[in-house]
Design a protein around this motif. Structure first.
Motif, mmCIF file in Angstrom:
data_model
loop_
_atom_site.group_PDB
_atom_site.id
_atom_site.type_symbol
_atom_site.label_atom_id
_atom_site.label_comp_id
_atom_site.label_asym_id
_atom_site.label_seq_id
_atom_site.Cartn_x
_atom_site.Cartn_y
_atom_site.Cartn_z
ATOM 1 N N ARG A 80 -30.160 2.580 -20.160
ATOM 2 C CA ARG A 80 -30.653 3.087 -18.871
ATOM 3 C C ARG A 80 -29.628 2.838 -17.757
ATOM 4 N NH1 ARG A 80 -36.677 1.182 -17.282
ATOM 5 N NH2 ARG A 80 -37.100 2.033 -19.324
ATOM 6 N N TYR A 81 -28.911 1.723 -17.836
ATOM 7 C CA TYR A 81 -27.979 1.336 -16.766
ATOM 8 C C TYR A 81 -26.528 1.697 -17.071
ATOM 9 C CZ TYR A 81 -32.024 -1.331 -15.443
ATOM 10 O OH TYR A 81 -33.289 -1.675 -15.100
ATOM 11 N N ASN A 119 -26.329 -3.367 -6.676
ATOM 12 C CA ASN A 119 -27.563 -2.585 -6.655
ATOM 13 C C ASN A 119 -27.469 -1.328 -7.511
ATOM 14 O OD1 ASN A 119 -28.917 -4.339 -5.017
ATOM 15 N ND2 ASN A 119 -28.280 -3.324 -3.135
ATOM 16 N N LEU A 120 -26.266 -0.842 -7.658
ATOM 17 C CA LEU A 120 -26.100 0.379 -8.440
ATOM 18 C C LEU A 120 -26.070 0.091 -9.943
ATOM 19 C CD1 LEU A 120 -25.732 3.370 -7.692
ATOM 20 C CD2 LEU A 120 -23.295 3.070 -7.962
ATOM 21 N N PRO A 135 -29.672 -3.299 -10.686
ATOM 22 C CA PRO A 135 -30.562 -3.408 -9.522
ATOM 23 C C PRO A 135 -31.722 -4.383 -9.716
ATOM 24 C CG PRO A 135 -31.021 -1.410 -10.727
ATOM 25 C CD PRO A 135 -29.881 -2.061 -11.430
ATOM 26 N N GLY A 171 -37.822 -2.560 -10.038
ATOM 27 C CA GLY A 171 -38.881 -1.830 -9.347
ATOM 28 C C GLY A 171 -40.057 -1.625 -10.289
ATOM 29 N N LEU A 191 -40.957 1.079 -11.727
ATOM 30 C CA LEU A 191 -40.573 1.937 -12.847
ATOM 31 C C LEU A 191 -39.707 1.219 -13.876
ATOM 32 C CD1 LEU A 191 -39.662 5.230 -10.991
ATOM 33 C CD2 LEU A 191 -41.688 4.759 -12.326
ATOM 34 N N GLU A 192 -38.862 0.326 -13.381
ATOM 35 C CA GLU A 192 -37.906 -0.317 -14.278
ATOM 36 C C GLU A 192 -38.605 -1.148 -15.346
ATOM 37 O OE1 GLU A 192 -34.603 0.219 -13.717
ATOM 38 O OE2 GLU A 192 -34.476 0.761 -11.622
ATOM 39 N N GLN A 216 -40.635 2.147 -22.553
ATOM 40 C CA GLN A 216 -40.026 3.436 -22.890
ATOM 41 C C GLN A 216 -41.097 4.474 -23.273
ATOM 42 O OE1 GLN A 216 -36.769 3.625 -22.608
ATOM 43 N NE2 GLN A 216 -36.162 5.435 -23.726
ATOM 44 N N LEU A 240 -43.120 5.498 -20.272
ATOM 45 C CA LEU A 240 -42.313 6.358 -19.392
ATOM 46 C C LEU A 240 -42.238 7.781 -19.915
ATOM 47 C CD1 LEU A 240 -39.215 4.296 -18.243
ATOM 48 C CD2 LEU A 240 -40.978 5.278 -16.816
ATOM 49 N N LEU A 249 -35.967 12.814 -5.965
ATOM 50 C CA LEU A 249 -36.761 12.058 -4.994
ATOM 51 C C LEU A 249 -38.257 12.288 -5.237
ATOM 52 C CD1 LEU A 249 -34.876 12.479 -1.605
ATOM 53 C CD2 LEU A 249 -35.158 10.406 -2.928
ATOM 54 N N LEU A 288 -39.614 13.217 -8.052
ATOM 55 C CA LEU A 288 -39.971 12.577 -9.327
ATOM 56 C C LEU A 288 -40.221 11.088 -9.141
ATOM 57 C CD1 LEU A 288 -37.620 13.930 -12.141
ATOM 58 C CD2 LEU A 288 -40.091 13.833 -12.181
ATOM 59 N N LYS A 289 -39.309 10.466 -8.394
ATOM 60 C CA LYS A 289 -39.425 9.023 -8.173
ATOM 61 C C LYS A 289 -40.770 8.706 -7.516
ATOM 62 C CE LYS A 289 -38.729 4.805 -6.648
ATOM 63 N NZ LYS A 289 -38.272 4.226 -5.481
ATOM 64 N N LEU A 333 -23.643 8.851 -15.299
ATOM 65 C CA LEU A 333 -24.516 8.009 -16.118
ATOM 66 C C LEU A 333 -24.863 8.720 -17.426
ATOM 67 C CD1 LEU A 333 -25.945 5.245 -15.998
ATOM 68 C CD2 LEU A 333 -27.932 6.388 -15.059
ATOM 69 N N TRP A 372 -30.675 5.686 -2.917
ATOM 70 C CA TRP A 372 -31.143 4.549 -3.724
ATOM 71 C C TRP A 372 -32.466 4.856 -4.406
ATOM 72 C CZ3 TRP A 372 -27.458 1.484 -4.965
ATOM 73 C CH2 TRP A 372 -26.393 1.293 -4.087
ATOM 74 N N GLU A 427 -33.115 5.476 -9.032
ATOM 75 C CA GLU A 427 -34.118 4.914 -9.950
ATOM 76 C C GLU A 427 -34.649 6.009 -10.880
ATOM 77 O OE1 GLU A 427 -37.859 1.833 -9.762
ATOM 78 O OE2 GLU A 427 -36.935 2.426 -7.891
ATOM 79 N N ALA A 428 -34.922 7.185 -10.292
ATOM 80 C CA ALA A 428 -35.407 8.306 -11.111
ATOM 81 C C ALA A 428 -34.325 8.748 -12.096
ATOM 82 C CB ALA A 428 -35.799 9.465 -10.205
ATOM 83 N N ARG A 445 -32.066 6.872 -13.518
ATOM 84 C CA ARG A 445 -32.018 5.916 -14.632
ATOM 85 C C ARG A 445 -33.161 6.154 -15.617
ATOM 86 N NH1 ARG A 445 -29.917 2.348 -10.693
ATOM 87 N NH2 ARG A 445 -31.979 1.719 -10.024
ATOM 88 N N ILE A 446 -34.332 6.457 -15.059
ATOM 89 C CA ILE A 446 -35.487 6.716 -15.925
ATOM 90 C C ILE A 446 -35.220 7.953 -16.781
ATOM 91 C CG2 ILE A 446 -37.959 7.323 -15.950
ATOM 92 C CD1 ILE A 446 -37.226 4.419 -14.998
ATOM 93 N N ASN A 506 -32.404 9.110 -17.613
ATOM 94 C CA ASN A 506 -31.348 8.759 -18.554
ATOM 95 C C ASN A 506 -31.915 8.045 -19.778
ATOM 96 O OD1 ASN A 506 -28.487 8.733 -19.086
ATOM 97 N ND2 ASN A 506 -28.596 6.523 -18.878
ATOM 98 N N SER A 507 -32.842 7.113 -19.518
ATOM 99 C CA SER A 507 -33.386 6.353 -20.651
ATOM 100 C C SER A 507 -34.318 7.218 -21.497
ATOM 101 C CB SER A 507 -34.099 5.097 -20.170
ATOM 102 O OG SER A 507 -35.336 5.434 -19.607
#
Lengths: 190, 107
Positions: free
Chosen positions: A41-42, A109-110, A113, A116, A118-119, A123, A126, A177, A179-180, B19, B46, B50-51, B53-54, B56-57
């Motif tokens: 993921r990172y 942070n990039l 991070p 949150g 979601l993190e 799997q 999600l 944005l 989606l988040k 990524l 920022w 987060e979205a 990364r999600i 991506n996973s």
């Protein structure tokens, strides 16, 4: 948490280092899949993932105290991320940091991070969540994300949607944005 | 990623692409001072990462072929053995360093 992993965790905190070394085998078997996918993921790069995870496991073997009171899979992943993975993730990019125009904090942070809502979602959760949320997007937004997830470039997506590359970038940004926000709302409701 | 002075939308899309393709260092190195500042001050960037990364996973981690766990275990064990050796060597060094002044005083 399954019995095998519970027993492995118990053995990991044994004061005898040789015993801990033997227990690592079953611990790695029980956690490898979830840990390496989480790291992906990172990093987005399987070779980096393997290298980082190797160090993470060796760190756990060396200092397993943080895992003493872990009782669930989610807690395990959270603890391993916070106390073992983050440190290693930061080290991956530390060596190139000298020439970057990004502050140390922004870089942290990039690449590693804070956690949150979601993190910390698993799997499989999600995957379900994303399917639900994607269905609620506008057709064009959903298509842009789906094409991107198929591995298409911005230009190819623009051709497919019959628009410009700039418009695709704007669309993707806005959709991310959206989606988040939708994912976070779902997580909070659950 | 060669454009200079990219907008925040372009930066996010480039980060997402990097990524996805596993080349984050290339993205980091491509940032100009102005872009670095833009990223630092953008809340939207920022939030969107987060979205990314999600996605991506969920989208790519399942398609990637990771090594077999049995092969990986031997790598972990080798790393542990090397750390064990280092720890033993350093404790041996410490012990001998502590012993040295004693022998000198005897002489």
């Amino acid at each position: 948490m399954n019995r095998r992993l519970r027993n492995a965790l118990k053995g990991l905190t044994d004061p005898d280092i040789e015993r801990r070394r033997r227990v690592m085998d079953s611990f790695v078997r029980a956690t490898f899949e979830s840990f390496i996918r989480y790291l992906y993921r990172y990093l987005g790069n399987e070779v980096e993932c393997e290298d980082v995870l190797e160090d993470v496991y060796a760190d756990i073997w060396e200092k397993p105290e943080r895992l003493r009171n872990v009782t669930s899979d989610r807690e395990l992943l959270r603890t391993v991320y916070l106390y073992y993975m983050r440190k290693r993730l930061r080290e991956v990019y530390r060596r190139i940091n000298r020439n970057l125009h990004l502050s140390q904090i922004d870089l942290k942070n990039l690449v590693a991070p804070e956690l949150g809502v979601l993190e910390m979602t698993s799997q499989s959760e999600l995957r379900q969540l994303l399917r639900r949320v994607l269905n609620r997007l506008k057709a064009r937004e959903r298509r842009a994300i789906e094409l991107w997830m198929e591995g298409m470039s911005n230009r190819a997506i623009a051709n497919e949607l019959k628009t410009t590359v700039g418009a695709v970038k704007m669309l993707k940004f806005r959709t991310m944005l959206k989606l988040k926000k939708m994912l976070c709302d779902h997580c909070r409701e659950d | 990623m060669s454009d200079i002075n990219r907008t925040i939308e372009e930066l996010l899309v480039d980060y997402a692409g990097a990524l996805r393709d596993g080349c984050i260092p290339v993205f980091l190195k491509s940032l100009t001072r102005e872009e670095g500042r833009r990223i630092a001050s953008s809340r939207g960037f920022w939030d969107a990462t987060e979205a990314v990364r999600i996605l991506n996973s969920v989208g790519f981690a399942d398609k990637v072929l990771f090594p077999k766990v049995s092969l990986f275990i031997s790598r972990v064990d080798a790393e542990i053995v090397s750390r064990l050796k280092k720890a033993r060597a350093s404790s041996r060094r410490k012990r001998s360093a502590r012993a040295r002044p004693l022998t000198k005083t005897k002489e």
